[in-house]
Design a protein around this motif. Structure first.
Motif, PDB file in Angstrom:
ATOM      1  N   GLY A  90       1.171  -1.048  -0.183  1.00 17.91           N
ATOM      2  CA  GLY A  90       0.165   0.356  -0.433  1.00 17.91           C
ATOM      3  C   GLY A  90       1.135   1.251  -0.065  1.00 17.91           C
ATOM      4  N   ASP A  91       2.003   1.441  -0.854  1.00 19.34           N
ATOM      5  CA  ASP A  91       3.107   2.179  -0.251  1.00 19.34           C
ATOM      6  C   ASP A  91       2.787   2.995  -2.059  1.00 19.34           C
ATOM      7  N   VAL A  92       1.911   3.994  -2.064  1.00 24.20           N
ATOM      8  CA  VAL A  92       1.492   5.004  -2.725  1.00 24.20           C
ATOM      9  C   VAL A  92       3.003   6.151  -3.923  1.00 24.20           C
ATOM     10  N   ASN A  93       3.614   5.937  -3.005  1.00 19.96           N
ATOM     11  CA  ASN A  93       4.575   6.853  -3.657  1.00 19.96           C
ATOM     12  C   ASN A  93       5.300   6.627  -4.409  1.00 19.96           C
ATOM     13  N   PRO A  94       4.806   7.697  -5.209  1.00 16.71           N
ATOM     14  CA  PRO A  94       5.729   7.108  -6.593  1.00 16.71           C
ATOM     15  C   PRO A  94       6.985   7.111  -7.046  1.00 16.71           C
ATOM     16  N   ILE A  95       8.056   7.849  -6.428  1.00 14.03           N
ATOM     17  CA  ILE A  95       9.314   7.405  -6.878  1.00 14.03           C
ATOM     18  C   ILE A  95      10.058   6.755  -6.141  1.00 14.03           C
ATOM     19  N   HIS A  96       8.653   5.712  -6.749  1.00 10.91           N
ATOM     20  CA  HIS A  96       9.822   3.829  -6.442  1.00 10.91           C
ATOM     21  C   HIS A  96       9.252   3.608  -7.409  1.00 10.91           C
ATOM     22  N   TRP A  97       8.463   4.312  -8.979  1.00 13.32           N
ATOM     23  CA  TRP A  97       7.820   3.726  -9.929  1.00 13.32           C
ATOM     24  C   TRP A  97       7.603   4.543 -10.925  1.00 13.32           C
ATOM     25  N   HIS A  98       7.931   5.915 -11.175  1.00 13.71           N
ATOM     26  CA  HIS A  98       7.901   6.610 -11.941  1.00 13.71           C
ATOM     27  C   HIS A  98       8.720   7.632 -12.167  1.00 13.71           C
ATOM     28  N   GLU A  99       9.996   7.563 -13.257  1.00 11.77           N
ATOM     29  CA  GLU A  99      10.369   7.846 -12.722  1.00 11.77           C
ATOM     30  C   GLU A  99      11.239   9.973 -13.005  1.00 11.77           C
TER      31      GLU A  99
ATOM     32  N   GLY B 205      15.257  14.520  -7.001  1.00 13.72           N
ATOM     33  CA  GLY B 205      16.667  14.873  -6.998  1.00 13.72           C
ATOM     34  C   GLY B 205      17.667  13.387  -7.009  1.00 13.72           C
ATOM     35  N   LEU B 206      15.956  12.061  -7.185  1.00 15.33           N
ATOM     36  CA  LEU B 206      17.096  10.812  -7.525  1.00 15.33           C
ATOM     37  C   LEU B 206      17.343  10.753  -8.954  1.00 15.33           C
ATOM     38  N   PRO B 207      18.687   9.692  -9.125  1.00 15.65           N
ATOM     39  CA  PRO B 207      18.297   9.608 -10.772  1.00 15.65           C
ATOM     40  C   PRO B 207      17.862   8.637 -11.372  1.00 15.65           C
ATOM     41  N   ASP B 208      16.836   7.830 -10.452  1.00 14.52           N
ATOM     42  CA  ASP B 208      15.870   6.672 -11.298  1.00 14.52           C
ATOM     43  C   ASP B 208      14.466   6.856 -10.215  1.00 14.52           C
ATOM     44  N   VAL B 209      13.759   5.682 -10.488  1.00 14.05           N
ATOM     45  CA  VAL B 209      13.012   4.864  -9.661  1.00 14.05           C
ATOM     46  C   VAL B 209      13.786   4.408  -8.057  1.00 14.05           C
TER      47      VAL B 209
ATOM     48  N   ALA C 237      18.621   2.497  -7.295  1.00 16.45           N
ATOM     49  CA  ALA C 237      17.910   2.586  -8.362  1.00 16.45           C
ATOM     50  C   ALA C 237      17.590   1.260  -8.947  1.00 16.45           C
ATOM     51  N   VAL C 238      16.934   1.079  -9.516  1.00 19.20           N
ATOM     52  CA  VAL C 238      16.623   0.320 -10.254  1.00 19.20           C
ATOM     53  C   VAL C 238      15.559   0.527 -12.090  1.00 19.20           C
ATOM     54  N   ASP C 239      17.004  -0.252 -12.584  1.00 18.24           N
ATOM     55  CA  ASP C 239      16.708   0.251 -14.010  1.00 18.24           C
ATOM     56  C   ASP C 239      15.758  -0.413 -14.690  1.00 18.24           C
ATOM     57  N   ALA C 240      15.109   0.314 -16.225  1.00 17.44           N
ATOM     58  CA  ALA C 240      13.827   0.120 -16.418  1.00 17.44           C
ATOM     59  C   ALA C 240      13.547  -1.602 -17.285  1.00 17.44           C
ATOM     60  N   LEU C 241      15.051  -1.596 -17.777  1.00 11.76           N
ATOM     61  CA  LEU C 241      15.573  -3.096 -18.135  1.00 11.76           C
ATOM     62  C   LEU C 241      16.145  -3.372 -17.962  1.00 11.76           C
ATOM     63  N   ALA C 242      17.050  -3.336 -16.508  1.00 10.64           N
ATOM     64  CA  ALA C 242      18.393  -4.066 -16.087  1.00 10.64           C
ATOM     65  C   ALA C 242      17.543  -4.706 -14.225  1.00 10.64           C
ATOM     66  N   ALA C 243      17.396  -5.810 -13.925  1.00  4.85           N
ATOM     67  CA  ALA C 243      17.113  -6.193 -12.368  1.00  4.85           C
ATOM     68  C   ALA C 243      18.196  -5.141 -11.903  1.00  4.85           C
ATOM     69  N   GLY C 244      18.242  -4.837 -10.937  1.00  2.00           N
ATOM     70  CA  GLY C 244      18.855  -4.207  -9.509  1.00  2.00           C
ATOM     71  C   GLY C 244      19.815  -5.620  -8.940  1.00  2.00           C
ATOM     72  N   GLU C 245      20.350  -5.534  -7.864  1.00  2.00           N
ATOM     73  CA  GLU C 245      21.244  -6.429  -7.245  1.00  2.00           C
ATOM     74  C   GLU C 245      20.799  -5.476  -6.030  1.00  2.00           C
ATOM     75  N   VAL C 246      21.209  -6.299  -4.624  1.00  2.00           N
ATOM     76  CA  VAL C 246      21.719  -6.029  -3.706  1.00  2.00           C
ATOM     77  C   VAL C 246      22.393  -7.121  -2.771  1.00  2.00           C
ATOM     78  N   GLU C 247      22.897  -6.775  -2.164  1.00  2.17           N
ATOM     79  CA  GLU C 247      23.798  -7.760  -2.144  1.00  2.17           C
ATOM     80  C   GLU C 247      24.063  -7.627   0.019  1.00  2.17           C
ATOM     81  N   PHE C 248      24.052  -8.638   0.685  1.00  2.00           N
ATOM     82  CA  PHE C 248      22.999  -8.790   1.646  1.00  2.00           C
ATOM     83  C   PHE C 248      25.134  -9.961   3.012  1.00  2.00           C
TER      84      PHE C 248
END
Length: 344
Positions: free
Chosen positions: A238-247, A254-258, A295-306
């Motif tokens: 239910g997180d409607v903040n568009p910074i996570h899905w609208h470039e 000031g973000l480089p991407d979603v 950041a998550v590019d539209a055409l490629a998966a991002g990665e998070v290393e834990f």
């Protein structure tokens, strides 16, 4: 724009109880577990949950963030007026009792702190969750930065208005009044005792206390995150903040991407730890400073290393503190993240 230093500071202590309880659903637990890629069997199989001592499917560690999202809507949309959007910076979960399918959660919302740093307002909201046992089962502390047109492109308000979900109006007068009827006082909160179950139940951990040592490292894991994962998490949580899905909206602040949701990153991190631990209900506290973005590019998966390591051990309580590290594109996305756990 408001005189935030004066007006918002005067709201510290503002609190209310959500007008209705939230019933934890069996399928909602599975939906959320999928959204944060947490495949521990206790979130999916009732038999597996019973083997760990639970009466139903166990909610993932960060599950209450979706309940808080609903309960906080009036505070953020109707009371804390003057902001165009909010950016999540810090989050703490304090666990007092594992939450399972069928639990009814009653939620008290309170603005507990306001700080002004570098010209911006940092707002801390505390959610207290009580279940049908009339004991506190969890508390969360969420710190947000209030973003105004002075901090971002002046077009941000219009841009958000054009893309958010149709019919979304968290500031509707009727809804605000419905919550205002359930104002709570500090005395009300103090009379509700904490549950002690998380600290007294026998954990079913895969790792035994006598087998751990300070400095032990958790097996590293890399998780892929796609735009589809962001959209799915936004819908489930239910997180409607568009910074996570609208470039466009993301770039206006000031973000480089979603970017991935802070709570998605924390959910992924919790799953990383509990997969090693073996019993998600053995977590007592989880806190993280969300210091950078994934950041998550539209055409490629991002990665998070834990990765993680045991920082300290308490023999009397059979607990340990794990320092959690998460990196994306070489950047640490958690400034400091720790998880306190109990062992069998």
């Amino acid at each position: 724009m408001m005189d935030t230093a004066l007006d918002i500071g005067g709201l510290v202590g503002y609190r209310y109880r959500a007008a209705d309880y939230y019933e934890v659903g069996r399928e909602k637990i599975r939906e959320y577990a999928r959204a944060v890629q947490d495949f521990h069997p206790s979130h999916w199989s009732e038999d597996a949950a019973r083997e760990c001592g639970y009466l139903g499917l166990l909610a993932p560690t960060t599950f209450t963030s979706i309940v808080a999202m609903q309960a906080d809507a009036v505070l953020l949309g109707n009371v804390l007026t003057g902001y165009d959007t909010f950016v999540h910076t810090d989050q703490v979960f304090e666990m007092h009792k594992p939450i399972v399918a069928g639990d009814r959660l009653f939620i008290d919302v309170e603005l507990t702190a306001v700080r002004r740093i570098a010209g911006r307002d940092l707002l801390t909201v505390t959610n207290t969750f009580t279940d049908q046992s009339e004991r506190v089962v969890q508390r969360t502390h969420t710190t947000l930065v209030g973003i105004t047109s002075d901090d971002a492109d002046v077009a941000i308000g219009d841009a958000i208005g054009r893309v958010v979900m149709s019919g979304l109006d968290v500031a509707a007068p009727a809804e605000s009044a419905r919550y205002a009827e359930h104002v709570t006082t500090q005395q009300d909160l103090q009379t509700v005792p904490d549950s002690h179950l998380s600290r007294t139940r026998l954990p079913h951990t895969a790792i035994r206390f006598q087998d751990i040592a300070i400095g032990d490292e958790l097996p590293a894991r890399t998780v892929q995150v796609t735009r589809g994962d962001l959209v799915n998490y936004a819908g489930v949580a239910g997180d409607v903040n568009p910074i996570h899905w609208h470039e466009q909206v993301a770039t206006l602040i000031g973000l480089p991407d979603v970017v991935a949701h802070g709570m998605l990153s924390m959910g992924l991190g919790a799953g990383f730890v509990t997969d090693w631990l073996g019993d998600p209900g053995a977590i007592l506290r989880y806190g993280a400073r969300l210091s950078n973005y994934a950041a998550v590019d539209a055409l490629a998966a991002g990665e998070v290393e834990f990765g993680g390591r045991i920082k300290s051990i308490d023999a009397e309580t059979r607990t340990a503190t794990v320092v959690l590290v998460a990196k994306s594109a070489g950047r640490k996305i958690f400034g400091l993240a720790t998880i306190d756990v109990r062992f069998s």
